[in-house]
Design a protein around this motif. Structure first.
Motif, PDB file in Angstrom:
ATOM      1  N   ARG A 288      11.510  -1.255  36.992  1.00  0.00           N
ATOM      2  CA  ARG A 288      11.835  -0.736  38.475  1.00  0.00           C
ATOM      3  C   ARG A 288      12.995  -1.290  39.055  1.00  0.00           C
ATOM      4  O   ARG A 288      13.452  -0.995  40.289  1.00  0.00           O
ATOM      5  CB  ARG A 288      10.620  -1.196  39.228  1.00  0.00           C
ATOM      6  CG  ARG A 288       9.326  -0.285  38.515  1.00  0.00           C
ATOM      7  CD  ARG A 288       7.827  -0.455  39.486  1.00  0.00           C
ATOM      8  NE  ARG A 288       7.688  -1.928  39.719  1.00  0.00           N
ATOM      9  CZ  ARG A 288       7.639  -2.697  40.550  1.00  0.00           C
ATOM     10  NH1 ARG A 288       8.144  -2.127  41.880  1.00  0.00           N
ATOM     11  NH2 ARG A 288       7.498  -3.912  40.605  1.00  0.00           N
ATOM     12  N   HIS A 289      13.454  -2.849  38.808  1.00  0.00           N
ATOM     13  CA  HIS A 289      14.420  -3.532  39.401  1.00  0.00           C
ATOM     14  C   HIS A 289      15.294  -3.998  38.215  1.00  0.00           C
ATOM     15  O   HIS A 289      15.049  -5.401  38.317  1.00  0.00           O
ATOM     16  CB  HIS A 289      13.725  -4.481  40.175  1.00  0.00           C
ATOM     17  CG  HIS A 289      12.692  -4.123  41.310  1.00  0.00           C
ATOM     18  ND1 HIS A 289      13.268  -3.452  42.411  1.00  0.00           N
ATOM     19  CD2 HIS A 289      11.183  -4.133  41.374  1.00  0.00           C
ATOM     20  CE1 HIS A 289      12.168  -3.032  43.004  1.00  0.00           C
ATOM     21  NE2 HIS A 289      11.204  -3.481  42.479  1.00  0.00           N
ATOM     22  N   PRO A 290      15.993  -3.255  37.893  1.00  0.00           N
ATOM     23  CA  PRO A 290      16.855  -3.857  36.749  1.00  0.00           C
ATOM     24  C   PRO A 290      17.825  -4.963  37.297  1.00  0.00           C
ATOM     25  O   PRO A 290      18.251  -5.968  36.396  1.00  0.00           O
ATOM     26  CB  PRO A 290      17.785  -2.453  36.195  1.00  0.00           C
ATOM     27  CG  PRO A 290      17.559  -1.427  37.340  1.00  0.00           C
ATOM     28  CD  PRO A 290      16.199  -2.066  37.979  1.00  0.00           C
ATOM     29  N   ASN A 291      18.023  -5.071  38.539  1.00  0.00           N
ATOM     30  CA  ASN A 291      18.955  -5.977  39.097  1.00  0.00           C
ATOM     31  C   ASN A 291      18.278  -7.053  39.805  1.00  0.00           C
ATOM     32  O   ASN A 291      18.776  -7.912  40.778  1.00  0.00           O
ATOM     33  CB  ASN A 291      20.010  -5.643  40.137  1.00  0.00           C
ATOM     34  CG  ASN A 291      20.886  -4.496  39.406  1.00  0.00           C
ATOM     35  OD1 ASN A 291      21.347  -4.708  38.415  1.00  0.00           O
ATOM     36  ND2 ASN A 291      21.242  -3.270  40.047  1.00  0.00           N
ATOM     37  N   GLY A 292      16.945  -6.991  39.657  1.00  0.00           N
ATOM     38  CA  GLY A 292      16.010  -8.212  40.230  1.00  0.00           C
ATOM     39  C   GLY A 292      16.085  -9.557  39.396  1.00  0.00           C
ATOM     40  O   GLY A 292      17.066  -9.691  38.780  1.00  0.00           O
ATOM     41  N   ARG A 293      15.535 -10.406  40.115  1.00  0.00           N
ATOM     42  CA  ARG A 293      15.528 -11.810  39.612  1.00  0.00           C
ATOM     43  C   ARG A 293      14.269 -12.469  39.532  1.00  0.00           C
ATOM     44  O   ARG A 293      13.249 -12.147  39.800  1.00  0.00           O
ATOM     45  CB  ARG A 293      16.405 -12.726  40.816  1.00  0.00           C
ATOM     46  CG  ARG A 293      17.869 -12.302  41.103  1.00  0.00           C
ATOM     47  CD  ARG A 293      18.568 -13.390  42.062  1.00  0.00           C
ATOM     48  NE  ARG A 293      17.689 -13.298  43.428  1.00  0.00           N
ATOM     49  CZ  ARG A 293      18.164 -14.146  44.272  1.00  0.00           C
ATOM     50  NH1 ARG A 293      18.960 -15.457  44.047  1.00  0.00           N
ATOM     51  NH2 ARG A 293      17.578 -14.131  45.564  1.00  0.00           N
TER      52      ARG A 293
END
Length: 326
Positions: free
Chosen positions: A189-194
């Protein structure tokens, strides 16, 4: 004779409770123990002293792709997204710290996890209109984490976010929408998440489960209450704020998806239990849950929910129904 013995017993209990409160006052001189919303006798020591389970105060993060080198795809995380800022907090870290004081998308939050109740809840860390941080008291009530805020040193029940002792007694923290899901689901859902990293210099055994086999136990740890079913006291259930009912994961697993009024609950495999095997990555599959509120136009919006053990839900909602397979 029985009446006299009962009176002596009550007197002894009262004296013991008074002695406990006096010891608390020594360690908590800023906490107003004359103000409380629950019997103080329900609060017990969990073992560690104040902040003996140390909250994370200056969290460090890394990109999802870097986290994959440390954390298995099926490992559980608490995730949230505020104004495009998406972060995941692995239970392999939270199980050792229980609270992370953070700021996400400009919102000050406390990410909390109580392993004894399996409650992962995110709150805004604002007390009486002022931003503060939270710590661990080392105390439990109904086996659930009792936190404290550093502004007023009031004590807060993690399960519902309500102040139970001190100046803020009766106030409630605002819960923030979050999920308990696998790292793989968060990354999808959040490939650029941390993703949260362990605190620098900490030597805790991240990745290991200090509560091996706990969620297959027949009885909760440090819990004085009873549980009369359905199912086992340590089965996971789903509950939504404002609804005095819960649905077991066994029921959701059986159905895949179900409707309850305007709520839609669904289950999918792929998340490891953090409280099963010695290594969290090897925990049995308990799956992930999503809860949506369905509008009259069919639009779906995620809803704040938690996935506690059944005994904890009942402890805080006496007599409330738990929907479970026959």
């Amino acid at each position: 004779m029985r009446t006299a013995l009962a009176a002596l017993g009550l007197a002894a209990t009262g004296l013991a409770a008074a002695g406990t409160v006096e010891r608390w006052r020594d360690a908590w001189p800023e906490t107003d123990f004359d103000r409380h919303a629950v019997p103080l006798s329900e609060i017990r020591s969990g073992g560690p002293p104040r902040d003996g389970i140390p909250p994370i105060e200056d969290p460090r993060f890394e990109p999802v792709e870097a986290a994959r080198d440390r954390i298995a795809a099926r490992e559980p995380v608490i995730s949230l997204e505020i104004r495009g800022d998406a972060r995941a907090y692995p239970l392999s870290i939270l199980i050792w710290h229980e609270i992370v004081n953070d700021t996400v998308g400009g919102t000050p939050v406390a990410v909390t996890y109580c392993p004894l109740c399996n409650t992962g809840i995110v709150f805004e860390r604002v007390v009486d209109g002022a931003v503060t941080t939270f710590g661990t008291t080392g105390k439990l009530r109904h086996s659930d984490l009792v936190m404290y805020d550093r502004a007023t040193e009031s004590w807060w029940q993690q399960y519902g976010g309500r102040a139970i002792v001190g100046e803020m007694t009766g106030d409630e923290l605002d819960a923030v929408l979050s999920r308990m899901e696998s790292l793989a689901d968060f990354a999808e859902r959040h490939p650029n998440g941390r993703v949260l990293r362990p605190p620098e210099g900490s030597r805790r055994a991240y990745g290991r489960n200090p509560y091996e086999g706990y969620d297959a136990s027949s009885r909760p740890f440090l819990y004085d209450g009873s549980y009369d079913g359905p199912g086992s006291p340590l089965m996971r259930v789903v509950t939504v704020t404002g609804r005095a009912e819960a649905w077991s994961l066994a029921l959701l697993r059986e159905k895949g998806r179900l409707r309850a009024g305007d709520l839609e609950l669904s289950w999918r495999p792929g998340q490891a239990s953090a409280l099963d095997s010695a290594r969290i990555a090897e925990g049995r599959d308990v799956g992930s849950v999503t809860v949506m509120r369905v509008g009259e136009d069919g639009a779906r919006h995620p809803v704040v929910h938690k996935i506690p053990f059944a005994f904890a839900f009942r402890a805080f909602n006496p007599g409330a129904p738990i929907h479970h397979p026959e």
